[in-house]
Design a protein around this motif. Structure first.
Motif, PDB file in Angstrom:
ATOM      1  N   ASP A 102      -4.512   3.254  -1.718  1.00 32.70           N
ATOM      2  CA  ASP A 102      -5.495   2.217  -1.411  1.00 32.70           C
ATOM      3  C   ASP A 102      -5.282   0.978  -2.265  1.00 32.70           C
ATOM      4  O   ASP A 102      -5.528  -0.146  -1.821  1.00 32.70           O
ATOM      5  CB  ASP A 102      -6.917   2.727  -1.680  1.00 32.70           C
ATOM      6  CG  ASP A 102      -7.410   3.679  -0.613  1.00 32.70           C
ATOM      7  OD1 ASP A 102      -6.700   3.859   0.397  1.00 32.70           O
ATOM      8  OD2 ASP A 102      -8.495   4.250  -0.795  1.00 32.70           O
ATOM      9  N   THR A 103      -4.881   1.205  -3.531  1.00 33.38           N
ATOM     10  CA  THR A 103      -4.781   0.108  -4.493  1.00 33.38           C
ATOM     11  C   THR A 103      -3.536   0.305  -5.363  1.00 33.38           C
ATOM     12  O   THR A 103      -2.879   1.344  -5.295  1.00 33.38           O
ATOM     13  CB  THR A 103      -6.013   0.054  -5.420  1.00 33.38           C
ATOM     14  OG1 THR A 103      -5.912   1.086  -6.425  1.00 33.38           O
ATOM     15  CG2 THR A 103      -7.310   0.233  -4.654  1.00 33.38           C
ATOM     16  N   GLY A 104      -3.262  -0.690  -6.180  1.00 36.79           N
ATOM     17  CA  GLY A 104      -2.173  -0.595  -7.146  1.00 36.79           C
ATOM     18  C   GLY A 104      -2.665  -0.251  -8.535  1.00 36.79           C
ATOM     19  O   GLY A 104      -1.979  -0.530  -9.524  1.00 36.79           O
ATOM     20  N   TRP A 105      -3.833   0.385  -8.613  1.00 38.15           N
ATOM     21  CA  TRP A 105      -4.443   0.756  -9.890  1.00 38.15           C
ATOM     22  C   TRP A 105      -4.507   2.273 -10.028  1.00 38.15           C
ATOM     23  O   TRP A 105      -4.450   3.000  -9.043  1.00 38.15           O
ATOM     24  CB  TRP A 105      -5.858   0.172 -10.002  1.00 38.15           C
ATOM     25  CG  TRP A 105      -5.903  -1.318  -9.961  1.00 38.15           C
ATOM     26  CD1 TRP A 105      -6.023  -2.097  -8.841  1.00 38.15           C
ATOM     27  CD2 TRP A 105      -5.814  -2.204 -11.070  1.00 38.15           C
ATOM     28  NE1 TRP A 105      -6.018  -3.422  -9.189  1.00 38.15           N
ATOM     29  CE2 TRP A 105      -5.893  -3.525 -10.547  1.00 38.15           C
ATOM     30  CE3 TRP A 105      -5.685  -2.031 -12.452  1.00 38.15           C
ATOM     31  CZ2 TRP A 105      -5.848  -4.654 -11.361  1.00 38.15           C
ATOM     32  CZ3 TRP A 105      -5.635  -3.161 -13.267  1.00 38.15           C
ATOM     33  CH2 TRP A 105      -5.714  -4.450 -12.727  1.00 38.15           C
ATOM     34  N   PRO A 159      -8.835  -7.518  -7.998  1.00 31.88           N
ATOM     35  CA  PRO A 159      -8.076  -7.478  -6.731  1.00 31.88           C
ATOM     36  C   PRO A 159      -7.479  -6.094  -6.514  1.00 31.88           C
ATOM     37  O   PRO A 159      -7.185  -5.375  -7.476  1.00 31.88           O
ATOM     38  CB  PRO A 159      -6.971  -8.518  -6.950  1.00 31.88           C
ATOM     39  CG  PRO A 159      -6.786  -8.568  -8.435  1.00 31.88           C
ATOM     40  CD  PRO A 159      -8.154  -8.327  -9.018  1.00 31.88           C
ATOM     41  N   PRO A 160      -7.274  -5.653  -5.278  1.00 32.60           N
ATOM     42  CA  PRO A 160      -6.794  -4.293  -5.029  1.00 32.60           C
ATOM     43  C   PRO A 160      -5.394  -4.037  -5.566  1.00 32.60           C
ATOM     44  O   PRO A 160      -5.060  -2.897  -5.887  1.00 32.60           O
ATOM     45  CB  PRO A 160      -6.841  -4.154  -3.502  1.00 32.60           C
ATOM     46  CG  PRO A 160      -6.945  -5.537  -2.976  1.00 32.60           C
ATOM     47  CD  PRO A 160      -7.622  -6.349  -4.029  1.00 32.60           C
ATOM     48  N   PHE A 161      -4.587  -5.084  -5.668  1.00 28.17           N
ATOM     49  CA  PHE A 161      -3.235  -4.902  -6.191  1.00 28.17           C
ATOM     50  C   PHE A 161      -2.996  -5.901  -7.312  1.00 28.17           C
ATOM     51  O   PHE A 161      -3.083  -7.114  -7.095  1.00 28.17           O
ATOM     52  CB  PHE A 161      -2.184  -5.061  -5.083  1.00 28.17           C
ATOM     53  CG  PHE A 161      -2.283  -3.981  -4.045  1.00 28.17           C
ATOM     54  CD1 PHE A 161      -1.652  -2.758  -4.244  1.00 28.17           C
ATOM     55  CD2 PHE A 161      -3.036  -4.173  -2.892  1.00 28.17           C
ATOM     56  CE1 PHE A 161      -1.776  -1.742  -3.304  1.00 28.17           C
ATOM     57  CE2 PHE A 161      -3.162  -3.164  -1.950  1.00 28.17           C
ATOM     58  CZ  PHE A 161      -2.533  -1.949  -2.157  1.00 28.17           C
ATOM     59  N   ARG A 186      -9.081   4.527  -5.786  1.00 30.76           N
ATOM     60  CA  ARG A 186      -9.514   4.139  -4.445  1.00 30.76           C
ATOM     61  C   ARG A 186     -10.103   2.728  -4.505  1.00 30.76           C
ATOM     62  O   ARG A 186     -10.518   2.241  -5.559  1.00 30.76           O
ATOM     63  CB  ARG A 186     -10.579   5.112  -3.919  1.00 30.76           C
ATOM     64  CG  ARG A 186     -10.186   6.568  -3.991  1.00 30.76           C
ATOM     65  CD  ARG A 186      -9.000   6.885  -3.127  1.00 30.76           C
ATOM     66  NE  ARG A 186      -8.680   8.315  -3.141  1.00 30.76           N
ATOM     67  CZ  ARG A 186      -7.575   8.839  -2.649  1.00 30.76           C
ATOM     68  NH1 ARG A 186      -6.663   8.038  -2.109  1.00 30.76           N
ATOM     69  NH2 ARG A 186      -7.356  10.140  -2.695  1.00 30.76           N
ATOM     70  N   TYR A 187     -10.155   2.102  -3.355  1.00 29.83           N
ATOM     71  CA  TYR A 187     -10.701   0.739  -3.302  1.00 29.83           C
ATOM     72  C   TYR A 187     -12.141   0.715  -3.813  1.00 29.83           C
ATOM     73  O   TYR A 187     -12.548  -0.204  -4.522  1.00 29.83           O
ATOM     74  CB  TYR A 187     -10.630   0.205  -1.872  1.00 29.83           C
ATOM     75  CG  TYR A 187     -11.071  -1.232  -1.749  1.00 29.83           C
ATOM     76  CD1 TYR A 187     -10.241  -2.269  -2.179  1.00 29.83           C
ATOM     77  CD2 TYR A 187     -12.319  -1.542  -1.220  1.00 29.83           C
ATOM     78  CE1 TYR A 187     -10.650  -3.591  -2.077  1.00 29.83           C
ATOM     79  CE2 TYR A 187     -12.741  -2.861  -1.114  1.00 29.83           C
ATOM     80  CZ  TYR A 187     -11.902  -3.881  -1.538  1.00 29.83           C
ATOM     81  OH  TYR A 187     -12.314  -5.184  -1.449  1.00 29.83           O
ATOM     82  N   GLY A 212       0.788  -1.229   0.000  1.00 32.46           N
ATOM     83  CA  GLY A 212       0.000   0.000   0.000  1.00 32.46           C
ATOM     84  C   GLY A 212       0.816   1.271   0.000  1.00 32.46           C
ATOM     85  O   GLY A 212       0.297   2.332   0.377  1.00 32.46           O
ATOM     86  N   LEU A 260     -12.908   0.173  -7.646  1.00 33.19           N
ATOM     87  CA  LEU A 260     -12.623  -1.074  -8.355  1.00 33.19           C
ATOM     88  C   LEU A 260     -13.887  -1.909  -8.531  1.00 33.19           C
ATOM     89  O   LEU A 260     -14.714  -2.010  -7.608  1.00 33.19           O
ATOM     90  CB  LEU A 260     -11.594  -1.898  -7.580  1.00 33.19           C
ATOM     91  CG  LEU A 260     -10.240  -1.245  -7.286  1.00 33.19           C
ATOM     92  CD1 LEU A 260      -9.320  -2.254  -6.615  1.00 33.19           C
ATOM     93  CD2 LEU A 260      -9.612  -0.708  -8.556  1.00 33.19           C
TER      94      LEU A 260
END
Length: 453
Positions: free
Chosen positions: A185-188, A251-253, A242-243, A100, A246
């Motif tokens: 929050d995420t890797g996006w 997946p968040p990452f 942000r989470y 994160g 998505l």
């Protein structure tokens, strides 16, 4: 006896500058200190991603720092990373992003080293709000040419600290650095894309976004221009997702891909594929195939480091290589951007790629590149530039507007322009002479631009 025996062939990433040199890659701190003390002329080199001759020697030995690549500690609660200078940004992200945390400033490639990022004081697409890389360095340890090691920070030898940030590896050997990371929050990334019909419209969009960027360090903005068509372009604005942004199944990452740099591809024969008709066709296709989208989800590193999807880009320019000419001009000098494009097109040296970004206030580093205003980067086939006279005239135009070139990418600038472009040059020289009184640290860039005189 072969005079080149024991020498290694080196080049800049653009493949225009080449040298043969003795290269040393010490693996231990003791060996590193001993080498620095015993070597009369030394050029520090990281991953070798500078476009020109910044990490090449004019004379002497090359110190390859890539063996010093450990992540020494990471405080996951505060986001403070302590890392050796030879670690790449990509390797850092592979460790911290799934937890994160992300580097708050990322240039077009993550395959540069931490030491190189500091020495060039790299900037990203969020500069108006986040500043450049050096503004997030808490402290660094510097090996001076006499073998002594000093910790530098904004409060401890601030002149040495800021002289090293953007100092092009000429004040000493950066060993370690502590960097403040940014929590995500995420890797996006969430990307919004717009198309514009002219340079005037493109700059108008960038002006509006610059005001938002100053208040939001997470807003990354870049414009790509079609130099054949009056500067029409594509403007991308990205933010870490942000989470809640998505879709449920995402997946968040995202899965981390391999961190190694792709093997270099040989340059294509002759002029390569970067000839004027091909450049014009590709530019037109890119504009037409980049429709406006309100929201698109991308891996964060894909959105912020587009060069890492084009590792063989210089090969396409043929054996003469690629020159990326990047300059900055103040806000009020936006007309210089159009003048430069017209000059290049009129002289049949249309850029294969042209980007424009907003810049905010720079650091206290005398040789740090960013100034408030605009930065334009043009990728040019080196075979079209001859003896560099045309780009020197561009340099005159930039300097006359109160602008400057980016030293980490330069290959052609007239050294007489550097004091005007960098008015605190003499301040930096005093610091450099204090840190390296015996004049051991050097580079082809430093010699060509007379930075050390």
């Amino acid at each position: 006896m072969n005079p080149d025996e024991g020498l290694v062939a080196l080049s800049g990433w653009g493949r225009t500058a080449h040298r043969k040199a003795v290269v040393r890659r010490p693996s231990s701190d003791n060996d590193l200190v001993g080498l620095v003390q015993a070597t009369s002329r030394l050029t520090v080199r990281g991953a070798g991603k500078s476009y020109g001759d910044a990490a090449l020697p004019e004379h002497g030995t090359v110190l390859d720092m890539t063996a010093h690549n450990r992540i020494l500690s990471f405080d996951q609660g505060k986001g403070i990373l302590v890392v050796e200078a030879g670690a790449t940004l990509n390797a850092v992200l592979a460790q911290t992003l799934p937890l994160g945390w992300v580097l708050p400033v990322l240039p077009g490639t993550a395959h540069i080293t931490v030491g190189g990022a500091i020495a060039s004081d790299v900037h990203g697409k969020n500069h108006p709000g986040a500043g450049s890389f050096g503004q997030h360095v808490l402290w660094m340890s510097l090996l001076r040419s006499d073998g002594s090691i000093h910790r530098l920070s904004a409060g401890q030898d601030s002149d040495g600290f800021w002289g090293t940030i953007g100092g092009m590896g000429l004040t000493g050997v950066i060993l370690q650095a502590a960097i403040q990371l940014q929590q995500v929050d995420t890797g996006w990334a969430s990307r919004r894309r717009r198309r514009t019909g002219s340079l005037k419209e493109t700059l108008g969009v960038l002006r509006e976004l610059a005001a938002e960027q100053e208040l939001d360090p997470e807003l990354h903005v870049v414009a790509w221009l079609d130099a054949h068509q009056a500067g029409r372009g594509v403007v991308d604005e990205c933010r870490p997702a942000r989470y809640r942004d998505l879709p449920r199944a995402v997946p968040p990452f995202p899965e981390q891909r391999g961190g190694s740099v792709r093997r270099s591809i040989r340059s294509l024969p002759g002029p390569g594929v970067m000839v004027r008709p091909a450049i014009a066709a590709a530019s037109s296709a890119r504009w037409k195939l980049s429709p406006a989208k309100e929201r698109q989800l991308l891996p964060l590193t894909t959105a912020l480091c587009p060069l890492d999807r084009a590792g063989s880009w210089p090969a396409a320019f043929g054996r003469a290589g690629l020159v990326q000419y990047q300059f900055a001009v103040p806000v009020e000098a936006s007309d210089v951007l159009g003048q430069v494009l017209r000059l290049l097109v009129e002289r049949r040296t249309t850029p294969a790629l042209t980007t424009v970004k907003n810049l905010g206030y720079g650091t206290a580093g005398p040789l740090s590149f960013p100034i408030p205003g605009w930065t334009m980067a043009v990728d040019l086939p080196a075979r079209r530039l001859g003896d560099g006279t045309m780009l020197r005239s561009v340099g005159d135009l930039v300097a006359g507007a109160g602008g400057r070139v980016y030293l980490a990418k330069d290959v052609v600038t007239d050294p007489a322009l550097i004091p005007a472009m960098y008015p605190r040059l003499e301040t930096w020289r005093r610091t450099q002479r204090r840190l390296d009184p015996d004049g051991r640290l050097t580079s082809a860039l430093a010699q060509r631009l007379e930075l050390l005189s």
